[in-house]
Write a protein that holds these residues in place. Sequence first.
Motif, short mmCIF file in Angstrom:
data_model
loop_
_atom_site.label_atom_id
_atom_site.label_comp_id
_atom_site.label_asym_id
_atom_site.label_seq_id
_atom_site.Cartn_x
_atom_site.Cartn_y
_atom_site.Cartn_z
N THR A 1 0.83 -1.20 0.00
CA THR A 1 0.00 0.00 0.00
C THR A 1 0.87 1.25 0.00
O THR A 1 0.56 2.24 -0.67
CB THR A 1 -0.93 0.01 1.22
OG1 THR A 1 -1.76 -1.16 1.18
CG2 THR A 1 -1.81 1.25 1.24
N ASP A 2 1.97 1.20 0.75
CA ASP A 2 2.90 2.33 0.77
C ASP A 2 3.59 2.51 -0.58
O ASP A 2 3.88 3.64 -0.99
CB ASP A 2 3.96 2.12 1.86
CG ASP A 2 3.39 2.25 3.26
OD1 ASP A 2 2.29 2.80 3.41
OD2 ASP A 2 4.04 1.77 4.21
N ASP A 3 3.86 1.41 -1.27
CA ASP A 3 4.57 1.46 -2.55
C ASP A 3 3.66 1.80 -3.73
O ASP A 3 4.10 2.40 -4.72
CB ASP A 3 5.24 0.11 -2.84
CG ASP A 3 6.39 -0.21 -1.89
OD1 ASP A 3 6.96 0.75 -1.33
OD2 ASP A 3 6.71 -1.40 -1.72
N ALA A 4 2.39 1.42 -3.63
CA ALA A 4 1.48 1.48 -4.78
C ALA A 4 1.34 2.85 -5.44
O ALA A 4 1.16 2.93 -6.66
CB ALA A 4 0.11 0.93 -4.38
N PRO A 5 1.43 3.96 -4.69
CA PRO A 5 1.33 5.27 -5.36
C PRO A 5 2.41 5.51 -6.41
O PRO A 5 2.28 6.43 -7.23
CB PRO A 5 1.46 6.25 -4.19
CG PRO A 5 0.94 5.51 -3.01
CD PRO A 5 1.39 4.10 -3.22
N GLN A 6 3.47 4.71 -6.40
CA GLN A 6 4.51 4.86 -7.43
C GLN A 6 3.94 4.66 -8.83
O GLN A 6 4.46 5.22 -9.80
CB GLN A 6 5.64 3.86 -7.19
CG GLN A 6 6.46 4.11 -5.93
CD GLN A 6 7.56 3.08 -5.76
OE1 GLN A 6 8.23 2.71 -6.72
NE2 GLN A 6 7.76 2.62 -4.53
#
Length: 280
Positions: free
Chosen positions: A197-202
């Motif tokens: 979830t933390d990585d997904a905005p990439q």
Amino acid sequence: MVIFNEKEKLTPAIVELKNQNKTIGFIPTMGALHEGHMSLVKASKAQNDYTIVSIFVNPTQFNNPEDLEKYPRTEEKDIELLTKNGCDFVYLPTVNDLYATNEVAKKYDFGTIDKVMEGASRPGHFDGVATIVSKLFRAVKPTRAYFGEKDFQQIRIIQEMVKQEGLDVLIMPMPIYRAETGLAFSSRNARLSTQQTDDAPQIYSILSKAVALKNDGKDVAEITKFVENEFANSPFKLEYFEITDENSLETIQHFSDAKNIRGFVVAYAGEVRLIDNIKF
């Protein structure tokens, strides 16, 4: 909020409202509702006298029976969310209410738009989508129907189905609803780990950089290579990135090839398949 389980009861109620010159906004869903769906409800409520949401996990659009079985079903939470957001009607049909025994999806001729991107690896999927949306439109008889642009290819399929079948409904594509981080809302996001979830905005960040490159004069090939390199150095496994004509969904070679252009991406966060797109 009124809940209908049978089209035999729903359709006459809708017809009565339309006979009073009331407008009907419709949001077809497969449940597991989230704030993205609620943004469609909000748009419908602003533009129509009444709003109806359907919740139906459609068997004819699943290639894999296991995927159909595993699809999240959160009916109680969905109804609670719709009540909170002022939805007027909910249609909760059974399979038997919409399909005859052993009925299969209708075969459509959508040209190339159902054979690229999502259609390439899921033969028959969009026939299933078009079949159920056609059935729902005939039951609900909406004035306007609302769809999020995250599933842009699906919108194009539905637009073509409506044209082919001569249905009297306005298709209302709505902007992708995103978290503050840029992540597109999706029922699948619930399956992401905290780290994912933390990585997904990439994903959206890469798409935004691609648009910036286009505005700086880079061509399609350069941007495609950039996106592929970005994903190669990310926690995600890229399935595809395509820059296409919005109408035909055919891949373009140069930005001068089409007036309206969109970039589409599919990437995996572990086993979770995430899709997104952006207008160029």
